[in-house]
Design an enzyme around this catalytic site. Sequence first.
Site, mmCIF file in Angstrom:
data_model
loop_
_atom_site.group_PDB
_atom_site.id
_atom_site.type_symbol
_atom_site.label_atom_id
_atom_site.label_comp_id
_atom_site.label_asym_id
_atom_site.label_seq_id
_atom_site.Cartn_x
_atom_site.Cartn_y
_atom_site.Cartn_z
ATOM 1 N N GLU A 145 6.674 18.929 4.954
ATOM 2 C CA GLU A 145 6.500 17.881 5.971
ATOM 3 C C GLU A 145 6.624 16.510 5.317
ATOM 4 O O GLU A 145 6.322 16.363 4.142
ATOM 5 C CB GLU A 145 5.082 17.955 6.571
ATOM 6 C CG GLU A 145 4.795 19.207 7.333
ATOM 7 C CD GLU A 145 3.301 19.316 7.692
ATOM 8 O OE1 GLU A 145 2.528 18.390 7.398
ATOM 9 O OE2 GLU A 145 2.935 20.345 8.269
ATOM 10 N N LYS A 161 5.364 13.124 4.099
ATOM 11 C CA LYS A 161 4.042 12.575 3.778
ATOM 12 C C LYS A 161 4.010 11.160 4.319
ATOM 13 O O LYS A 161 4.695 10.274 3.810
ATOM 14 C CB LYS A 161 3.827 12.585 2.265
ATOM 15 C CG LYS A 161 2.493 12.024 1.838
ATOM 16 C CD LYS A 161 2.183 12.480 0.430
ATOM 17 C CE LYS A 161 1.225 11.587 -0.320
ATOM 18 N NZ LYS A 161 0.161 10.953 0.420
ATOM 19 N N ASP A 213 2.705 7.571 4.990
ATOM 20 C CA ASP A 213 1.903 6.680 4.170
ATOM 21 C C ASP A 213 0.984 5.852 5.057
ATOM 22 O O ASP A 213 1.372 4.817 5.584
ATOM 23 C CB ASP A 213 2.841 5.764 3.376
ATOM 24 C CG ASP A 213 2.175 5.263 2.115
ATOM 25 O OD1 ASP A 213 1.078 5.753 1.782
ATOM 26 O OD2 ASP A 213 2.743 4.382 1.457
ATOM 27 N N TYR A 222 -1.455 16.639 11.539
ATOM 28 C CA TYR A 222 -0.835 17.717 10.770
ATOM 29 C C TYR A 222 -1.801 18.813 10.342
ATOM 30 O O TYR A 222 -1.432 19.700 9.600
ATOM 31 C CB TYR A 222 -0.127 17.153 9.544
ATOM 32 C CG TYR A 222 -0.972 16.141 8.775
ATOM 33 C CD1 TYR A 222 -2.140 16.523 8.125
ATOM 34 C CD2 TYR A 222 -0.602 14.797 8.732
ATOM 35 C CE1 TYR A 222 -2.916 15.603 7.447
ATOM 36 C CE2 TYR A 222 -1.369 13.868 8.046
ATOM 37 C CZ TYR A 222 -2.530 14.281 7.402
ATOM 38 O OH TYR A 222 -3.299 13.361 6.742
ATOM 39 N N LYS A 269 5.860 13.257 -4.590
ATOM 40 C CA LYS A 269 6.085 11.836 -4.281
ATOM 41 C C LYS A 269 7.449 11.390 -4.785
ATOM 42 O O LYS A 269 7.831 11.717 -5.908
ATOM 43 C CB LYS A 269 4.991 10.994 -4.938
ATOM 44 C CG LYS A 269 3.582 11.335 -4.440
ATOM 45 C CD LYS A 269 3.004 10.228 -3.621
ATOM 46 C CE LYS A 269 2.191 9.296 -4.475
ATOM 47 N NZ LYS A 269 1.567 8.226 -3.707
ATOM 48 N N CYS A 311 7.115 -31.894 -4.433
ATOM 49 C CA CYS A 311 7.794 -31.110 -3.415
ATOM 50 C C CYS A 311 9.310 -31.296 -3.551
ATOM 51 O O CYS A 311 9.790 -32.428 -3.541
ATOM 52 C CB CYS A 311 7.331 -31.559 -2.028
ATOM 53 S SG CYS A 311 8.308 -30.834 -0.711
ATOM 54 N N CYS A 365 10.804 -33.352 -0.389
ATOM 55 C CA CYS A 365 10.559 -34.759 -0.072
ATOM 56 C C CYS A 365 10.070 -35.573 -1.260
ATOM 57 O O CYS A 365 9.861 -36.779 -1.144
ATOM 58 C CB CYS A 365 9.553 -34.870 1.083
ATOM 59 S SG CYS A 365 7.909 -34.336 0.630
ATOM 60 N N CYS A 410 2.634 -29.110 -0.720
ATOM 61 C CA CYS A 410 3.080 -30.466 -0.462
ATOM 62 C C CYS A 410 2.154 -31.057 0.594
ATOM 63 O O CYS A 410 1.964 -30.474 1.652
ATOM 64 C CB CYS A 410 4.524 -30.455 0.043
ATOM 65 S SG CYS A 410 5.027 -32.025 0.763
ATOM 66 N N CYS A 428 6.975 -34.178 5.581
ATOM 67 C CA CYS A 428 7.972 -33.475 4.775
ATOM 68 C C CYS A 428 8.940 -32.760 5.723
ATOM 69 O O CYS A 428 8.505 -32.024 6.613
ATOM 70 C CB CYS A 428 7.274 -32.469 3.869
ATOM 71 S SG CYS A 428 8.429 -31.398 2.995
HETATM 72 S S1 IVH Z 1 -2.219 17.650 4.571
HETATM 73 C C1 IVH Z 1 -6.399 19.131 2.489
HETATM 74 N N1 IVH Z 1 -0.033 16.616 5.524
HETATM 75 O O1 IVH Z 1 -1.675 12.382 2.114
HETATM 76 C C2 IVH Z 1 -5.543 17.917 2.613
HETATM 77 N N2 IVH Z 1 -1.524 15.186 4.340
HETATM 78 O O2 IVH Z 1 -2.218 12.562 -0.753
HETATM 79 C C3 IVH Z 1 -4.583 18.115 3.720
HETATM 80 N N3 IVH Z 1 -0.814 12.844 4.270
HETATM 81 O O3 IVH Z 1 -5.104 13.070 2.350
HETATM 82 C C4 IVH Z 1 -3.634 16.983 3.829
HETATM 83 N N4 IVH Z 1 1.038 13.112 5.426
HETATM 84 O O4 IVH Z 1 -3.973 11.384 4.026
HETATM 85 C C5 IVH Z 1 -1.163 16.388 4.831
HETATM 86 N N5 IVH Z 1 1.923 15.837 6.478
HETATM 87 C C6 IVH Z 1 0.802 15.607 5.794
HETATM 88 C C7 IVH Z 1 0.451 14.317 5.328
HETATM 89 C C8 IVH Z 1 -0.721 14.156 4.589
HETATM 90 C C9 IVH Z 1 0.255 12.248 4.803
HETATM 91 C C10 IVH Z 1 -1.841 12.154 3.492
HETATM 92 C C11 IVH Z 1 -3.245 12.561 3.794
HETATM 93 C C12 IVH Z 1 -3.733 13.218 2.537
HETATM 94 C C13 IVH Z 1 -2.931 12.500 1.514
HETATM 95 C C14 IVH Z 1 -2.896 13.268 0.218
#
Ligand code: IVH
Length: 688
Positions: free
Chosen positions: A114, A116, A118, A236, A325, A419, A422, A441, A446
Amino acid sequence: MTFVEAQRRHAALAEELRRHDHAYYVLAAPTISDAEYDRLYRELLDLEQAHPSLVTADSPSQRVGGAALTAFAPVRHSVPMMSLDNTYSPEEVTAFVARVQKGLPGEALAWTVEPKVDGVAVTLRYEQGVFTVGATRGDGTTGDNITANLRTLRSLPLRLTPSETSGSSSDSGKVPSVLEVRGEVFMPLAGFRKLNADREAAGEEAFVNPRNSAAGSLKQLDPKLVAERPLALVVYGLGAVEGAVAPATQSELLVWLKQFGFPTPERVWTANSAEEILQRIAELDAVRRTFAYDTDGAVVKLDALGQRDRLGATAKAPRWAMAFKYAAEQAETRLRAITIQVGRTGALTPVAELDPVFVGGSTVSRATLHNEEEIKRKDIRVGDLVVIEKAGEVIPAVVRVNADRRTGAETEFVFPTVCPECGTQATRERTAAGEGAVWRCGNLDCPAKIRGRLEHWCHRGAMDIEGGGEVLVRQLVAAGLVRDVADLYRLRRDELCALERMGEKSADNFLAGIQQSRERDLWRLLFGLGILHVGAGVAKALARAFPNLDELAKSTAVEMTRIDDIGEVIATSVEAWFADPQNRELISRLRKAGLRFESSTYTSASALQQGPFAGKTVVLTGTLPALSREEATAWIERLGGKVSSSVSKKTHYVLAGAEAGSKLEKAQQLGVPILDEAAFRALAGPPG
Ligand code: IVH
């Protein structure tokens, strides 16, 4: 309309609005026009005003309702919220798969991959299908109760929809009596860019990246401020589930959650081996920049929940999942020059002028260097080979210098003390937090500041005057037609038409925009004035607290700090702005130009006194989600109400929480209106 009719209509409206919210915010496929939506919403609000007892916690009106808190209450997680082991290396993904196989010898393993997202991890609890509590992860065991803030997210269902299409044999479409879901709150990139543009326009510090802005937004104590932030949700995972059997795999789980109305990851891959997992990770990498949000990695999960249980977890992270990552993209390029940009507030910002280089999905030829200290700290010299990073977050940055590639021809940058626009002597000032010294400034006239103020005034988020962008503003100032925002209101058509490349139609459009701006809400005007620290949110708070601009101009910093969301730094800045004779003169010219100084959003303290609890008797029963008895009592009394201990025909409202007993029954028998905390808060308005 009788009460029963109102109740029926309210339920139908709530249901319809929920469907439209879901279509718009979760499915991204709007089903009605904004105007039609507003009409339905208005009708719902009118019904709730006429019949306060219709305000339930899951009413669409409750998204922006909540009052400001002084602190978040702790919430203990029924199932701990763990984090994930992280890696940047494909080899470690392979090793992880081998480790899991070793723990489940001989078993076939299936995986999901999936995005991740942010953002900020949250847990959401639903009881009988209604959203009751939402919390942050905190230390994994106990988090912050941020329910009121989470309610403001339009993609978060306040009530779950049972599925009509669920399989006949199972009860998979049934809403569990308790359902806790885990997910991520994030800020979509478009919203992030707009928010930062608005903040910069307000002289406020921009957020570094969408993750920080999501985290910062959820930490606000006033849900009204959160409601203005473009936050979204994706879910998720699961916490506790009662009264239903959860699906057996991650893939099915996501489908299950989606049918209840939750937004789930927009793409999920499946894989059966380490090689396939790595392929999926690469596929995700190829498409992730087209997503509406920042994705900094892939989460690899064992698909079968039963296998997960048998593997268990370490103290910190589950053994069945891992986060891969993606490295932030970096590129090396030559720093040709450092130029200085002068902003609307006079801040001198150094900008790196680079040999164009492709990084993070786009060509970069400029990067901000923030301030003088940043240049010194990183020892950045003109002519250096520098490493640029663009990690999804929008603003490219210079990470470091390749000092061993220096030839000796590089030159240290001498930060100007005047500045560059000016020639006025600049002064160095520290931010309130004491960091990031900024040269400014101080010349009000200006040209860079004049242009900046005009552009800001015309900005979509402020007075919203179409056409008033950088190009036209530069022309207007250069031609000597406009020196401040009040001059805009004296512009003649022939003056505009005489400008280069200005057609009659564009001139007319611009003049029409200026005309319309005379009627804009007071908060837009306040924001447009560009007072230091007065962003759109602060401007709105001021316009709610003062009936008109003149009352605000007369008030002192001390008076202003009594307003929610107005701290000392802001108040002092506003007071100083209105004390300046040049600004006073500007205000008087704006008045003559016919701008609206009255606030249409003003809610006075005395209005609260005449509000719904003046002279009313309220009985409290049960435990409220966020308010203690003492807090509720004090609040009611502040609003002129009285709290009594027993229910009678003379009782105006019963405020009921969890485990309410005989008082609630009595109220029901007598037909006394019953409020839950959300309804009470909606009636009470902001705490005084
Ligand atoms: S599963 C038991 N799925 O990434 C932990 N986490 O670095 C289950 N995150 O704490 C987490 N997308 O805040 C999961 N598709 C995803 C995610 C995800 C982002 C975050 C989440 C987690 C952190 C870990």
